[in-house]
Design a protein around this motif. Sequence first.
Motif, PDB file in Angstrom:
ATOM      1  N   GLY A  98       0.912  -1.335  -0.168  1.00 13.52           N
ATOM      2  CA  GLY A  98      -0.131   0.031   0.000  1.00 13.52           C
ATOM      3  C   GLY A  98       0.610   1.337  -0.168  1.00 13.52           C
ATOM      4  N   ASP A  99       0.482   2.188   1.043  1.00 16.50           N
ATOM      5  CA  ASP A  99       1.460   3.433   0.990  1.00 16.50           C
ATOM      6  C   ASP A  99       2.498   3.182   2.040  1.00 16.50           C
ATOM      7  N   PHE A 100       2.817   2.119   2.282  1.00 19.44           N
ATOM      8  CA  PHE A 100       4.023   1.809   3.482  1.00 19.44           C
ATOM      9  C   PHE A 100       5.146   1.164   2.714  1.00 19.44           C
ATOM     10  N   ILE A 101       6.413   1.493   3.269  1.00 20.81           N
ATOM     11  CA  ILE A 101       7.423   0.410   2.975  1.00 20.81           C
ATOM     12  C   ILE A 101       8.055   0.086   4.438  1.00 20.81           C
ATOM     13  N   TYR A 102       8.409  -1.437   4.345  1.00 20.65           N
ATOM     14  CA  TYR A 102       8.776  -1.788   5.562  1.00 20.65           C
ATOM     15  C   TYR A 102      10.077  -2.396   5.270  1.00 20.65           C
ATOM     16  N   TYR A 120      17.727  -3.719  12.865  1.00 18.68           N
ATOM     17  CA  TYR A 120      16.716  -2.532  13.165  1.00 18.68           C
ATOM     18  C   TYR A 120      15.621  -2.585  12.110  1.00 18.68           C
ATOM     19  N   ALA A 121      14.500  -2.261  12.339  1.00 12.57           N
ATOM     20  CA  ALA A 121      13.602  -1.972  11.438  1.00 12.57           C
ATOM     21  C   ALA A 121      12.883  -0.654  11.030  1.00 12.57           C
ATOM     22  N   GLU A 122      12.436  -0.444  10.145  1.00 12.50           N
ATOM     23  CA  GLU A 122      11.680   0.882   9.555  1.00 12.50           C
ATOM     24  C   GLU A 122      10.384   0.804   8.856  1.00 12.50           C
ATOM     25  N   LEU A 123       9.535   1.742   9.311  1.00  6.95           N
ATOM     26  CA  LEU A 123       8.407   1.815   8.683  1.00  6.95           C
ATOM     27  C   LEU A 123       8.256   3.213   8.143  1.00  6.95           C
ATOM     28  N   GLU A 124       8.063   3.311   6.728  1.00  6.80           N
ATOM     29  CA  GLU A 124       7.965   4.616   6.000  1.00  6.80           C
ATOM     30  C   GLU A 124       6.625   4.728   5.357  1.00  6.80           C
ATOM     31  N   GLY A 170       7.601  10.235   4.142  1.00  7.46           N
ATOM     32  CA  GLY A 170       8.813  10.075   3.704  1.00  7.46           C
ATOM     33  C   GLY A 170       9.827  10.182   4.766  1.00  7.46           C
ATOM     34  N   VAL A 171       9.368  10.022   6.131  1.00 10.95           N
ATOM     35  CA  VAL A 171      10.277   9.899   7.159  1.00 10.95           C
ATOM     36  C   VAL A 171      10.134   8.742   8.048  1.00 10.95           C
ATOM     37  N   PRO A 172      11.225   7.968   7.832  1.00 12.44           N
ATOM     38  CA  PRO A 172      11.043   6.638   8.530  1.00 12.44           C
ATOM     39  C   PRO A 172      11.098   6.442   9.892  1.00 12.44           C
ATOM     40  N   LEU A 173      10.051   5.600  10.456  1.00 10.32           N
ATOM     41  CA  LEU A 173       9.956   5.394  12.029  1.00 10.32           C
ATOM     42  C   LEU A 173      10.800   4.068  12.066  1.00 10.32           C
ATOM     43  N   ARG A 174      11.990   4.459  12.875  1.00 15.57           N
ATOM     44  CA  ARG A 174      12.924   3.290  12.979  1.00 15.57           C
ATOM     45  C   ARG A 174      13.012   2.693  14.731  1.00 15.57           C
ATOM     46  N   GLN A 175      13.135   1.490  14.681  1.00 20.56           N
ATOM     47  CA  GLN A 175      13.385   0.776  16.003  1.00 20.56           C
ATOM     48  C   GLN A 175      14.340  -0.371  15.987  1.00 20.56           C
ATOM     49  N   THR A 176      15.508  -0.404  16.978  1.00 24.25           N
ATOM     50  CA  THR A 176      16.318  -1.414  16.938  1.00 24.25           C
ATOM     51  C   THR A 176      15.958  -2.786  17.921  1.00 24.25           C
ATOM     52  N   THR A 177      15.976  -3.604  17.505  1.00 24.50           N
ATOM     53  CA  THR A 177      15.842  -4.928  18.370  1.00 24.50           C
ATOM     54  C   THR A 177      16.333  -4.806  19.858  1.00 24.50           C
TER      55      THR A 177
END
Length: 242
Positions: A98-102, A120-124, A170-177
Amino acid sequence: MDEFEKKLAQEMKRKVEGITLSEREKDRIYKAVNRPNRQPVKRKYTAWSIAVAAVVLFLVLLLPLLSDQKHETGMNTASNSSVEDQQELTARTEVNEGDFIYRLVSEKDHYTEGEPVNIYAELEYIGAEKEVEINHGSSPFFFPMTETTRNYEIEYGVTMPFVRTFLEQGVPLRQTTTGGGSYSEHSKEEYKNFMKRVMRQDYPSGHYIVNGAVKFTLAGEKEVEYMIEAQIEFTIDKNKRS
């Protein structure tokens, strides 16, 4: 000549003898009735014809099915090979939905035992709006793993309060395990020791597959639930000095 034919011939003989016929005509009738193997041959021929016809019909119907099945098996094999090729893992991957990149990333594909592991993971958000609201648990990101040499499953827990997060376009949300892992008092000592190290993010040597996921609900007039999954791998090489 079977018993039935014998009785039939005798009955016909009695009927013929009661009719006024010439001896020549009677003789012709007797020969016709008593002709050897007349009816059995006819019955055998009929049964054989039916059997042959049935076999031919069976083959005509079966062969196309076998051909289709063989073709389908070949297609499935090719398809499975294609899936296996697509599932070849790397240290970095991204999935568009959809409108998201994982994105799911390991900083390196090989680490040395004792070295910090950065995953880490990102959701944009890449849609048309400047900003969207998503709802999720304590975190939208999950990092469960499998250590394949030991066949250990490393769980990753997330608490489930209701959290709102705003994503800018256009601004990714990031989190590290944070490591994950668990054990019980009944677990074997080897398993306990392994999990204790994972919980400290001190990964023992081995081959790890990260079964990552991001789970959230897009807020709006019609809420849309998302569950996007991806896999990466990394290896922890044994420290030669240890």
